[in-house]
Scaffold this active site. Structure first.
Site, PDB file in Angstrom:
ATOM      1  CG  HIS A   1      62.025  19.596  -3.752  1.00  0.00           C
ATOM      2  ND1 HIS A   1      62.070  20.111  -2.711  1.00  0.00           N
ATOM      3  CD2 HIS A   1      61.198  19.879  -4.985  1.00  0.00           C
ATOM      4  CE1 HIS A   1      60.537  18.649  -1.903  1.00  0.00           C
ATOM      5  NE2 HIS A   1      60.208  18.829  -3.516  1.00  0.00           N
TER       6      HIS A   1
ATOM      7  CG  ASP B   1      57.209  18.053  -9.009  1.00  0.00           C
ATOM      8  OD1 ASP B   1      56.788  17.659  -8.925  1.00  0.00           O
ATOM      9  OD2 ASP B   1      58.114  18.693  -8.466  1.00  0.00           O
TER      10      ASP B   1
END
Length: 432
Positions: free
Chosen positions: A309, A367
């Site tokens: 991330h 995600d």
């Protein structure tokens, strides 16, 4: 400025020396106040993407990427996802505190009573091509709400801001569900006010008039967690877009529509869709080693989506909770006949044990898991970003309301480092 002041920093350039106020926030690094820099020194700062610039003062959400920490109003996201539910989190984001039982009993029906859309809005949906992307539909419909609800567009009226906020939180599940129904050619299903927020959304998406549809509580709980985990994420691109639009005095529906449009970008809201598309590209478990090697090859353009991330340099705190829900949903719905989900489970195992991933902190992120869950529930990838927008609406609204109430807020006007032509005079066409 609420943050504590410290001794000023001194900026020296050329023969000038300027004192810059320094503030210590409740959490996070100290902040240099450069608001007077142009007036005092005739210089700007240069910060593409504003990654080193605090554009506002906010008390809503805090992220510590190194620690892997996300706080809503001071509460860790894992505690909220485990013990709370989305409507309670909405109250927390909007008003700053968790509700008392009486406050929640008053707030939840207020949201529920606004879930219907004006009947004439059918015409908006039917005006889109049948194969229109759901994000195109919800962007347009959200902006169009301002043409139906004139009694809640005056941003200078606190009560109208409140009414608009509740309306958008309540109507977004209906808008998103109807966008989905329209895209697959099924009749719209109206909201059921006896259902909770997540169950109502699932019912509007998957029920049909021909037969009864009952929402599984495990699936509803997973959806509620997805909403909670995506409700806000500090000053990201879409939130900054909402604030920038709001700084002009635009009506709240237009501001949230702007946020939805920004979220549509694949670098922002499309990450879980990209992760699932990657799993489908891999195809079957036996091909995973091939793609792992490609991911490790610096000369290969292939990248593993859904791992690591930009902000979190440790494990994404939202991913820990999402993994639990993914395990529960896959346990309920099964993966035996779904090669994509089989690939996901094996890829997750490798990423959590392979030194290459561990050393680079390429852990599965939110995600990765949300894409798995939404696919298992039955949503097409085109609905992933609309669901993200549905969840993020409350965060955008909280940020927008905070911005409107901030007496120091000005209309957004970023500066630039100009690299174009110097002054030159116009030449008639025959002399060029």
């Amino acid at each position: 400025m609420v943050a504590d002041s410290k001794n000023p920093a001194k900026l020296t350039f050329g023969d000038q020396e300027i004192d810059l106020p320094v503030y210590s926030p409740v959490l996070g690094p100290d902040v240099l106040d450069i608001r007077k820099l142009y007036a005092q020194g005739d210089v700007f700062t240069f910060d593409p993407g504003f990654t080193s610039t605090a554009s506002c003062e906010s008390a809503i959400t805090f992220i510590d990427g190194d620690k892997g920490e996300l706080l809503y109003r001071g509460y860790p996201i894992d505690q909220l996802a485990e013990n709370s539910h989305f409507i309670e989190v909405c109250y927390l984001l909007l008003y700053g505190e968790l509700p008392t039982p009486a406050q929640l009993d008053e707030f939840e029906p207020r949201v529920t009573r606004h879930t219907m859309l004006h009947e004439q809005m059918h015409n908006f949906f039917s005006g889109f091509r049948r194969d229109a992307h759901p994000m195109a539909i919800i962007t347009g419909v959200m902006g169009a709400l301002s043409s139906f609800y004139h009694d809640s567009t005056d941003v200078n009226d606190p009560w109208q801001r409140e009414v608009a906020s509740i309306r958008m939180i309540a109507k977004m599940p209906t808008i998103a569900a109807w966008a989905y129904k329209y895209s697959i050619g099924q009749p719209f299903v109206y909201p059921r006010n006896e259902l909770d927020y997540a169950s109502n959304f699932l019912h509007m998406c998957f029920a049909v008039p021909a037969e009864e549809y009952n929402v599984d509580p495990i699936v509803a709980r997973a959806m509620d967690r997805i909403f909670t985990l995506h409700a806000d994420h500090e000053q990201n691109a879409s939130t900054s877009t909402v604030r920038l639009a709001g700084s002009s005095g635009a009506n709240p529906f237009a501001c949230i529509a702007a946020g939805i449009a920004c979220l549509w970008g694949p670098a922002h809201g499309g990450a879980n869709e990209a992760a699932l598309n990657m799993l489908r590209e891999i195809g079957t478990v036996d091909r995973i080693p091939e793609f792992i090697e490609r991911a490790k090859d610096k000369n290969d353009p292939f990248r593993l989506m859904g791992f690591g991330h930009r902000v979190y340099k440790n494990f994404d705190p939202r991913a820990k909770v999402m993994k639990e829900s993914a395990d529960e949903v896959l346990g309920l719905l099964g993966i035996e006949n779904n090669p994509t989900l089989q690939v996901a489970i094996e890829l997750e195992r490798i990423a959590l044990t392979d030194p290459y991933f561990i050393d680079r902190k390429l852990y599965p992120n939110v995600d990765f898991y949300s894409g798995i869950i939404l696919d298992a529930i039955g949503f097409p990838t085109s609905m992933f970003t609309p669901i993200f927008a549905l969840a993020r609406t409350v965060g955008w609204i909280a940020q927008w309301k905070e911005m409107i109430a901030d007496p120091t807020q000005k209309i957004g006007r970023p500066r630039q480092l100009y690299t174009g032509a110097k002054h030159r005079d116009y030449l008639d066409i025959e002399n060029r």
